[in-house]
Design a protein around this motif. Sequence first.
Motif, PDB file in Angstrom:
ATOM      1  N   VAL A  34      34.582  35.813  26.199  1.00 24.35           N
ATOM      2  CA  VAL A  34      35.475  35.247  25.189  1.00 24.35           C
ATOM      3  C   VAL A  34      36.881  35.748  25.471  1.00 24.35           C
ATOM      4  O   VAL A  34      37.148  36.942  25.428  1.00 24.35           O
ATOM      5  CB  VAL A  34      35.041  35.655  23.761  1.00 24.35           C
ATOM      6  CG1 VAL A  34      35.996  35.069  22.728  1.00 24.35           C
ATOM      7  CG2 VAL A  34      33.610  35.204  23.502  1.00 24.35           C
ATOM      8  N   GLY A  35      37.789  34.814  25.798  1.00 26.87           N
ATOM      9  CA  GLY A  35      39.148  35.186  26.175  1.00 26.87           C
ATOM     10  C   GLY A  35      39.350  34.855  27.640  1.00 26.87           C
ATOM     11  O   GLY A  35      38.387  34.849  28.419  1.00 26.87           O
ATOM     12  N   SER A  36      40.576  34.555  28.059  1.00 23.70           N
ATOM     13  CA  SER A  36      40.811  34.187  29.456  1.00 23.70           C
ATOM     14  C   SER A  36      42.046  34.876  30.030  1.00 23.70           C
ATOM     15  O   SER A  36      42.778  34.303  30.825  1.00 23.70           O
ATOM     16  CB  SER A  36      40.963  32.669  29.589  1.00 23.70           C
ATOM     17  OG  SER A  36      42.177  32.247  28.978  1.00 23.70           O
ATOM     18  N   GLY A  37      42.273  36.111  29.611  1.00 23.91           N
ATOM     19  CA  GLY A  37      43.371  36.879  30.198  1.00 23.91           C
ATOM     20  C   GLY A  37      42.887  37.644  31.419  1.00 23.91           C
ATOM     21  O   GLY A  37      41.791  37.391  31.920  1.00 23.91           O
ATOM     22  N   PRO A  38      43.688  38.606  31.900  1.00 21.74           N
ATOM     23  CA  PRO A  38      43.298  39.366  33.086  1.00 21.74           C
ATOM     24  C   PRO A  38      41.941  40.054  32.950  1.00 21.74           C
ATOM     25  O   PRO A  38      41.153  40.033  33.901  1.00 21.74           O
ATOM     26  CB  PRO A  38      44.418  40.407  33.214  1.00 21.74           C
ATOM     27  CG  PRO A  38      45.586  39.801  32.541  1.00 21.74           C
ATOM     28  CD  PRO A  38      45.045  38.949  31.436  1.00 21.74           C
ATOM     29  N   ALA A  39      41.646  40.616  31.786  1.00 29.71           N
ATOM     30  CA  ALA A  39      40.354  41.305  31.623  1.00 29.71           C
ATOM     31  C   ALA A  39      39.212  40.341  31.882  1.00 29.71           C
ATOM     32  O   ALA A  39      38.237  40.652  32.561  1.00 29.71           O
ATOM     33  CB  ALA A  39      40.238  41.877  30.217  1.00 29.71           C
ATOM     34  N   SER A  40      39.352  39.139  31.348  1.00 29.34           N
ATOM     35  CA  SER A  40      38.306  38.141  31.486  1.00 29.34           C
ATOM     36  C   SER A  40      38.133  37.721  32.940  1.00 29.34           C
ATOM     37  O   SER A  40      37.015  37.715  33.471  1.00 29.34           O
ATOM     38  CB  SER A  40      38.670  36.939  30.614  1.00 29.34           C
ATOM     39  OG  SER A  40      37.849  35.851  30.892  1.00 29.34           O
ATOM     40  N   PHE A  41      39.233  37.382  33.602  1.00 31.97           N
ATOM     41  CA  PHE A  41      39.120  36.886  34.968  1.00 31.97           C
ATOM     42  C   PHE A  41      38.668  37.951  35.944  1.00 31.97           C
ATOM     43  O   PHE A  41      37.910  37.662  36.879  1.00 31.97           O
ATOM     44  CB  PHE A  41      40.445  36.258  35.430  1.00 31.97           C
ATOM     45  CG  PHE A  41      40.557  34.807  35.049  1.00 31.97           C
ATOM     46  CD1 PHE A  41      41.331  34.408  33.980  1.00 31.97           C
ATOM     47  CD2 PHE A  41      39.855  33.839  35.763  1.00 31.97           C
ATOM     48  CE1 PHE A  41      41.408  33.069  33.621  1.00 31.97           C
ATOM     49  CE2 PHE A  41      39.927  32.502  35.411  1.00 31.97           C
ATOM     50  CZ  PHE A  41      40.707  32.113  34.327  1.00 31.97           C
ATOM     51  N   TYR A  42      39.111  39.180  35.748  1.00 29.74           N
ATOM     52  CA  TYR A  42      38.650  40.229  36.653  1.00 29.74           C
ATOM     53  C   TYR A  42      37.166  40.536  36.428  1.00 29.74           C
ATOM     54  O   TYR A  42      36.431  40.808  37.363  1.00 29.74           O
ATOM     55  CB  TYR A  42      39.509  41.484  36.499  1.00 29.74           C
ATOM     56  CG  TYR A  42      40.826  41.425  37.254  1.00 29.74           C
ATOM     57  CD1 TYR A  42      42.040  41.695  36.625  1.00 29.74           C
ATOM     58  CD2 TYR A  42      40.856  41.104  38.619  1.00 29.74           C
ATOM     59  CE1 TYR A  42      43.239  41.650  37.322  1.00 29.74           C
ATOM     60  CE2 TYR A  42      42.046  41.059  39.318  1.00 29.74           C
ATOM     61  CZ  TYR A  42      43.238  41.333  38.664  1.00 29.74           C
ATOM     62  OH  TYR A  42      44.428  41.292  39.366  1.00 29.74           O
ATOM     63  N   VAL A  64      45.149  26.619  27.100  1.00 30.97           N
ATOM     64  CA  VAL A  64      45.549  27.030  28.443  1.00 30.97           C
ATOM     65  C   VAL A  64      45.076  28.457  28.712  1.00 30.97           C
ATOM     66  O   VAL A  64      44.966  29.256  27.781  1.00 30.97           O
ATOM     67  CB  VAL A  64      47.081  26.933  28.638  1.00 30.97           C
ATOM     68  CG1 VAL A  64      47.538  25.495  28.553  1.00 30.97           C
ATOM     69  CG2 VAL A  64      47.802  27.793  27.631  1.00 30.97           C
ATOM     70  N   PRO A  65      44.802  28.783  29.954  1.00 29.64           N
ATOM     71  CA  PRO A  65      44.263  30.107  30.271  1.00 29.64           C
ATOM     72  C   PRO A  65      45.351  31.150  30.511  1.00 29.64           C
ATOM     73  O   PRO A  65      46.532  30.861  30.398  1.00 29.64           O
ATOM     74  CB  PRO A  65      43.506  29.841  31.586  1.00 29.64           C
ATOM     75  CG  PRO A  65      44.287  28.762  32.241  1.00 29.64           C
ATOM     76  CD  PRO A  65      44.871  27.911  31.141  1.00 29.64           C
ATOM     77  N   PHE A  66      44.879  32.368  30.848  1.00 31.43           N
ATOM     78  CA  PHE A  66      45.665  33.474  31.370  1.00 31.43           C
ATOM     79  C   PHE A  66      46.235  34.443  30.352  1.00 31.43           C
ATOM     80  O   PHE A  66      46.751  35.488  30.745  1.00 31.43           O
ATOM     81  CB  PHE A  66      46.785  33.018  32.328  1.00 31.43           C
ATOM     82  CG  PHE A  66      46.323  32.143  33.448  1.00 31.43           C
ATOM     83  CD1 PHE A  66      46.991  30.974  33.769  1.00 31.43           C
ATOM     84  CD2 PHE A  66      45.187  32.472  34.181  1.00 31.43           C
ATOM     85  CE1 PHE A  66      46.543  30.162  34.809  1.00 31.43           C
ATOM     86  CE2 PHE A  66      44.726  31.670  35.216  1.00 31.43           C
ATOM     87  CZ  PHE A  66      45.414  30.506  35.522  1.00 31.43           C
ATOM     88  N   GLY A  67      46.120  34.138  29.071  1.00 31.62           N
ATOM     89  CA  GLY A  67      46.472  35.148  28.075  1.00 31.62           C
ATOM     90  C   GLY A  67      47.867  35.714  28.241  1.00 31.62           C
ATOM     91  O   GLY A  67      48.827  34.978  28.419  1.00 31.62           O
ATOM     92  N   LEU A  68      47.958  37.050  28.194  1.00 31.71           N
ATOM     93  CA  LEU A  68      49.270  37.692  28.206  1.00 31.71           C
ATOM     94  C   LEU A  68      50.005  37.532  29.535  1.00 31.71           C
ATOM     95  O   LEU A  68      51.218  37.689  29.580  1.00 31.71           O
ATOM     96  CB  LEU A  68      49.141  39.179  27.872  1.00 31.71           C
ATOM     97  CG  LEU A  68      48.982  39.494  26.386  1.00 31.71           C
ATOM     98  CD1 LEU A  68      48.777  40.987  26.189  1.00 31.71           C
ATOM     99  CD2 LEU A  68      50.197  39.028  25.596  1.00 31.71           C
ATOM    100  N   VAL A  69      49.302  37.228  30.601  1.00 34.73           N
ATOM    101  CA  VAL A  69      50.024  37.009  31.862  1.00 34.73           C
ATOM    102  C   VAL A  69      50.952  35.813  31.693  1.00 34.73           C
ATOM    103  O   VAL A  69      52.064  35.775  32.210  1.00 34.73           O
ATOM    104  CB  VAL A  69      49.065  36.761  33.048  1.00 34.73           C
ATOM    105  CG1 VAL A  69      49.848  36.502  34.326  1.00 34.73           C
ATOM    106  CG2 VAL A  69      48.172  37.968  33.243  1.00 34.73           C
ATOM    107  N   ARG A  70      50.496  34.841  30.926  1.00 33.54           N
ATOM    108  CA  ARG A  70      51.308  33.660  30.686  1.00 33.54           C
ATOM    109  C   ARG A  70      52.255  33.862  29.512  1.00 33.54           C
ATOM    110  O   ARG A  70      53.410  33.463  29.563  1.00 33.54           O
ATOM    111  CB  ARG A  70      50.399  32.463  30.419  1.00 33.54           C
ATOM    112  CG  ARG A  70      51.125  31.162  30.140  1.00 33.54           C
ATOM    113  CD  ARG A  70      50.115  30.030  29.956  1.00 33.54           C
ATOM    114  NE  ARG A  70      50.718  28.867  29.320  1.00 33.54           N
ATOM    115  CZ  ARG A  70      51.155  27.790  29.980  1.00 33.54           C
ATOM    116  NH1 ARG A  70      51.078  27.731  31.277  1.00 33.54           N
ATOM    117  NH2 ARG A  70      51.696  26.787  29.313  1.00 33.54           N
ATOM    118  N   PHE A  71      51.749  34.516  28.437  1.00 34.94           N
ATOM    119  CA  PHE A  71      52.529  34.571  27.207  1.00 34.94           C
ATOM    120  C   PHE A  71      53.166  35.920  26.924  1.00 34.94           C
ATOM    121  O   PHE A  71      53.932  36.042  25.981  1.00 34.94           O
ATOM    122  CB  PHE A  71      51.648  34.168  26.021  1.00 34.94           C
ATOM    123  CG  PHE A  71      51.244  32.739  26.068  1.00 34.94           C
ATOM    124  CD1 PHE A  71      49.926  32.380  26.293  1.00 34.94           C
ATOM    125  CD2 PHE A  71      52.183  31.728  25.923  1.00 34.94           C
ATOM    126  CE1 PHE A  71      49.544  31.056  26.356  1.00 34.94           C
ATOM    127  CE2 PHE A  71      51.825  30.396  25.981  1.00 34.94           C
ATOM    128  CZ  PHE A  71      50.498  30.056  26.202  1.00 34.94           C
TER     129      PHE A  71
END
Lengths: 471, 185
Positions: A34-42, A64-71
């Motif tokens: 649940v969630g698609s930021g760095p923690a999720s993708f790694y 849209v994905p990527f969480g805080l990397v994007r926002f």
Amino acid sequence: MKLLRLGHYYSHHCFLPRRRLTSTVTSIPKICIVGSGPASFYTAQHLIKTVPRVEVDIYEQLPVPFGLVRFGVAPDHPEVKNVINTFTKTAKSPQLRFVGNVTLGRDLSLKELRNAYHAVVLAYGADKDRELGLKGEQLGNVVSARRFVGWYNGLPCDTDFPVNLDVEEAAVLGHGNVALDVARLLLTPIDKLKSTDITEHALEALSRSRVRHVKVIGRRGPLQVAFTIKELREMLNLPDCITVCNPFDFETVRSAVPNLERPRRRLTELLCKAADLSPSGNVDSNSRQFHLVFFRSPLSFQPSPDVPDTVGSMQLEVNQLDEQQHAVPTGSTETVQCGLVLRSIGYRSTQADPDVPFDIDRGHIPNISGVVQPGLYVAGWLATGPIGVILSTMTQAFGVGRAVEADVSSGRVDVSQARPGHTAIGKLLNDRGVTTVSWKDWERIDAVEQSRDIYGDYPNLKLNRWVSARK
Amino acid sequence: MEGVERPQPEAKPLHLTSEPVCIFLWKESAGRNRLGIEPGLLQAPSTGLQACSVRAEVIVAMKLHVDDTVQSGRVEVTFIRANGERIKATGKEGDSLLDIVVNNSVDLEGYGACEGTLTCSTCHLIFKKEDFDRLPDKPTDEELDMLDLAYDLTDTSRLGCQITMTKELSGLEVQVPATVNDARS
């Protein structure tokens, strides 16, 4: 061995009907994040690499994905976003499915996810921030730095963020990297921001901004700052901006420097250098100024006499440090004029779903190396609290991936029996009328953003209204 | 045709990548071709293709590697993982250690996240003191700023994306630091 396993099932309230246990994996392991930021993708990257035949589904609240990397990453730090290339590679794996526009707690429950998947990883980060709970905090222009960041980065819920930049004096409360990010955005010459992917409305507002002096205020001293040296160096090198420090704040600092570990030592040396170069005497008030203010905590906010219901000044108490390096009030107070206050004292996670084992006091989900219990894991800021850069999130996420893999291969998570995974959840979402966003949909949004290449070198002005792009 | 004797370019072996494109070589003077390359030296190590005789127009399915120094040396690096595993990798002079990791697909999870832009510390490597001391480029403030955030920082740590390989450095052995989680498991 079998007896132990049955006992294990009872104690962890597994929802599996009792079946004959086998030791071979006979079905495809299905894991959701649940969630698609760095923690999720790694975490996903590590699972795909180490768990044979695994299928990973990522559920993300935004379209849209990527969480805080994007926002979260500032628009003038585009290289930090290079990790998106790594995440995109992971997303394109046939073993990964991205499902956007789904909110845990509203569109589906943790119970439903745990029934549908062999393992669930919660990685939805921290989307709120800590408040001070002080008198006057509800006045206009006393705002969250996190929301200010969302505003200039295109987070849809922050697009109409009520911030008024028609003031000269601004204060930022906090001594972390987010505090420096917002100070830097307020003090950077507008030309430098034009070539970034900052949102149109923010660029326009900043071009009309009257903010000249930004005081970044922390309750402790130079040895306790939480920001890192790269961000500090950027502030000191800001064009047409003077850094102002009070040399009194540095009196006991210099003697401590030789005993510090290299990272803290270099940071402190740079702070001392800034203090040495700080102008004594009057500074031209028309110049842009970055003030580093130490040993001050806010007490209350007072309204401006000119603009109703808007902050005009702030009462601060003066602190000193006790033996444990905690801030304790001295009894003195000060007043500081400011027409804008940005609160940057830390992000905060939320519970999302009643079954999420959330610790309200600590503000995250208690875990041991990312494990809540076999089958339920937590990665990223939701596990550690809202601290650290991408490196720490990556390391923690790989650790979660390892823990999940260990549980799968040892049988603590039983994947011998099939689980429906997205087959069930997709149907559930459909029945509830939730419009989901696939990775292909995201690629279409991305293509539209990339094509708005108005400024040549810097594509990707973010769309903050996606509905039309998806059609 | 008789003419002024022109200086003959020195024959050098060309190292070619394996990506095939067509080039034409034709005879200008006996034994040499327009590019001044001995045909026997024109080979792609990876595919094993060789140029044919210069007596005829030659179509060679090779891509010429354009390099200032026509004689690009191959270099070798050994990465030693936290568990002791040794991984040998090769590259060419001018490659950074990050390039070598990427081009050889060396299995280091999360390595080089920011793609060499000095905005992370995931390419952190630990050198032997004698190697650290002989690295030609000392770290800039920007590199040190990011290195300061790395796990297991040592006095002989560098960021791999900032280390450019030379012939002299070939044979280098570098330690890949354990991450916090590696150390615990």
